[in-house]
Design a protein around this motif. Structure first.
Motif, mmCIF file in Angstrom:
data_model
loop_
_atom_site.group_PDB
_atom_site.id
_atom_site.type_symbol
_atom_site.label_atom_id
_atom_site.label_comp_id
_atom_site.label_asym_id
_atom_site.label_seq_id
_atom_site.Cartn_x
_atom_site.Cartn_y
_atom_site.Cartn_z
ATOM 1 N N TRP A 1 0.828 -1.205 0.000
ATOM 2 C CA TRP A 1 0.000 0.000 0.000
ATOM 3 C C TRP A 1 0.861 1.255 0.000
ATOM 4 C CZ3 TRP A 1 -4.723 -0.553 -1.465
ATOM 5 C CH2 TRP A 1 -5.370 -1.752 -1.235
ATOM 6 N N LEU A 2 1.893 1.264 0.817
ATOM 7 C CA LEU A 2 2.798 2.410 0.849
ATOM 8 C C LEU A 2 3.555 2.533 -0.465
ATOM 9 C CD1 LEU A 2 4.054 4.746 2.404
ATOM 10 C CD2 LEU A 2 5.697 3.123 3.366
ATOM 11 N N LEU A 3 3.992 1.408 -1.017
ATOM 12 C CA LEU A 3 4.684 1.419 -2.298
ATOM 13 C C LEU A 3 3.791 1.973 -3.396
ATOM 14 C CD1 LEU A 3 7.218 0.600 -3.943
ATOM 15 C CD2 LEU A 3 6.067 -1.589 -4.338
ATOM 16 N N SER A 4 2.540 1.529 -3.446
ATOM 17 C CA SER A 4 1.598 2.025 -4.453
ATOM 18 C C SER A 4 1.383 3.521 -4.312
ATOM 19 C CB SER A 4 0.258 1.308 -4.331
ATOM 20 O OG SER A 4 0.407 -0.052 -4.558
ATOM 21 N N PHE A 5 1.185 3.978 -3.093
ATOM 22 C CA PHE A 5 0.965 5.400 -2.860
ATOM 23 C C PHE A 5 2.182 6.225 -3.288
ATOM 24 C CE2 PHE A 5 1.382 9.116 -0.072
ATOM 25 C CZ PHE A 5 0.227 9.798 -0.435
ATOM 26 N N VAL A 6 3.361 5.800 -2.877
ATOM 27 C CA VAL A 6 4.579 6.544 -3.192
ATOM 28 C C VAL A 6 4.814 6.595 -4.698
ATOM 29 C CG1 VAL A 6 7.100 6.427 -3.015
ATOM 30 C CG2 VAL A 6 5.714 6.186 -0.978
ATOM 31 N N LEU A 7 4.630 5.482 -5.382
ATOM 32 C CA LEU A 7 4.890 5.459 -6.824
ATOM 33 C C LEU A 7 3.836 6.213 -7.621
ATOM 34 C CD1 LEU A 7 6.223 1.827 -7.272
ATOM 35 C CD2 LEU A 7 7.517 3.955 -7.059
ATOM 36 N N ILE A 8 2.590 6.168 -7.183
ATOM 37 C CA ILE A 8 1.545 6.942 -7.868
ATOM 38 C C ILE A 8 1.801 8.434 -7.705
ATOM 39 C CG2 ILE A 8 -0.905 7.567 -7.767
ATOM 40 C CD1 ILE A 8 -1.470 4.577 -7.218
ATOM 41 N N VAL A 9 2.126 8.858 -6.491
ATOM 42 C CA VAL A 9 2.418 10.280 -6.251
ATOM 43 C C VAL A 9 3.644 10.710 -7.054
ATOM 44 C CG1 VAL A 9 3.141 11.940 -4.492
ATOM 45 C CG2 VAL A 9 1.271 10.371 -4.023
ATOM 46 N N ALA A 10 4.676 9.871 -7.106
ATOM 47 C CA ALA A 10 5.881 10.205 -7.864
ATOM 48 C C ALA A 10 5.575 10.349 -9.350
ATOM 49 C CB ALA A 10 6.955 9.144 -7.656
ATOM 50 N N GLY A 11 4.768 9.447 -9.891
ATOM 51 C CA GLY A 11 4.407 9.528 -11.302
ATOM 52 C C GLY A 11 3.578 10.754 -11.638
ATOM 53 N N VAL A 12 2.594 11.050 -10.801
ATOM 54 C CA VAL A 12 1.736 12.211 -11.051
ATOM 55 C C VAL A 12 2.520 13.515 -10.909
ATOM 56 C CG1 VAL A 12 -0.258 13.485 -10.175
ATOM 57 C CG2 VAL A 12 -0.408 11.024 -10.479
ATOM 58 N N LEU A 13 3.309 13.634 -9.844
ATOM 59 C CA LEU A 13 4.111 14.843 -9.665
ATOM 60 C C LEU A 13 5.163 14.995 -10.750
ATOM 61 C CD1 LEU A 13 4.657 15.031 -5.809
ATOM 62 C CD2 LEU A 13 3.166 16.442 -7.222
ATOM 63 N N GLY A 14 5.768 13.884 -11.166
ATOM 64 C CA GLY A 14 6.742 13.937 -12.249
ATOM 65 C C GLY A 14 6.110 14.356 -13.562
ATOM 66 N N ASN A 15 4.947 13.810 -13.862
ATOM 67 C CA ASN A 15 4.245 14.180 -15.085
ATOM 68 C C ASN A 15 3.850 15.650 -15.067
ATOM 69 O OD1 ASN A 15 3.006 13.871 -17.564
ATOM 70 N ND2 ASN A 15 1.074 13.193 -16.669
ATOM 71 N N THR A 16 3.365 16.122 -13.925
ATOM 72 C CA THR A 16 2.988 17.534 -13.804
ATOM 73 C C THR A 16 4.206 18.437 -13.949
ATOM 74 O OG1 THR A 16 1.187 16.879 -12.345
ATOM 75 C CG2 THR A 16 1.820 19.198 -12.316
ATOM 76 N N THR A 17 5.315 18.047 -13.349
ATOM 77 C CA THR A 17 6.544 18.832 -13.478
ATOM 78 C C THR A 17 7.006 18.889 -14.927
ATOM 79 O OG1 THR A 17 7.202 18.191 -11.250
ATOM 80 C CG2 THR A 17 8.937 19.009 -12.702
ATOM 81 N N ASN A 18 6.957 17.770 -15.614
ATOM 82 C CA ASN A 18 7.356 17.730 -17.017
ATOM 83 C C ASN A 18 6.434 18.602 -17.872
ATOM 84 O OD1 ASN A 18 8.927 16.994 -19.166
ATOM 85 N ND2 ASN A 18 8.129 14.929 -19.313
ATOM 86 N N TYR A 19 5.154 18.605 -17.567
ATOM 87 C CA TYR A 19 4.217 19.475 -18.285
ATOM 88 C C TYR A 19 4.583 20.944 -18.111
ATOM 89 C CZ TYR A 19 0.058 22.235 -19.192
ATOM 90 O OH TYR A 19 -0.797 23.191 -19.641
#
Length: 102
Positions: free
Chosen positions: A70-88
Motif C-alpha cells: 500500500w505504501l509502495l503504491s501510494f509513493v509510486l503513484i504520487v511520484a508519477g503524477v508529480l513527475g508528469n505535472t513537473t514535465n508538463y
C-alpha cells in the motif's frame, strides 16, 4: 569503464540489487524509488532510468513481503503524477521560448 559495467550490471540484475537495497536502506527505499520514478517522468533529461522494470521488481518484492504494497503504491503513484505535472510545466514554460528561436 568500471562505472559503465556497474551501471549495466545494475540494470540487468535489477531484482537482486533492489532486494539488497531494501535490506540495506529499510524505509528509505521508498524515498529512493520516489526519486527514480519522479526523475524518469518529470525531468526531460532523465528518460534512461529503469522505471518500468523497477516497478515490476518493486511489485514482486512487495508481493513477497519485502515491502508494504500500500505504501509502495501510494509513493509510486504520487511520484508519477508529480513527475508528469513537473514535465508538463517545464514544457509549457520552455516550449514556446524554444520554438520562437530560429
Amino acid at each position: 569503464m568500471d562505472l559503465i559495467f556497474s551501471a549495466i550490471d545494475f540494470v540487468v540484475h535489477l531484482d537482486r540489487h533492489l532486494a539488497a537495497m531494501v535490506a540495506s536502506y529499510g524505509i528509505w527505499i521508498y524515498a529512493i524509488l520516489f526519486a527514480i520514478v519522479f526523475s524518469e517522468t518529470g525531468l526531460v533529461v532523465a528518460p534512461f532510468l529503469p522505471g518500468d522494470s523497477l516497478l515490476f521488481v518493486a511489485g514482486a518484492l512487495a508481493a513477497s513481503g519485502g515491502m508494504d504494497p500500500w505504501l509502495l503504491s501510494f509513493v509510486l503513484i504520487v511520484a508519477g503524477v508529480l513527475g508528469n505535472t513537473t514535465n508538463y510545466w517545464i514544457g509549457r514554460f520552455l516550449g514556446p521560448r524554444m520554438f520562437r528561436r530560429e
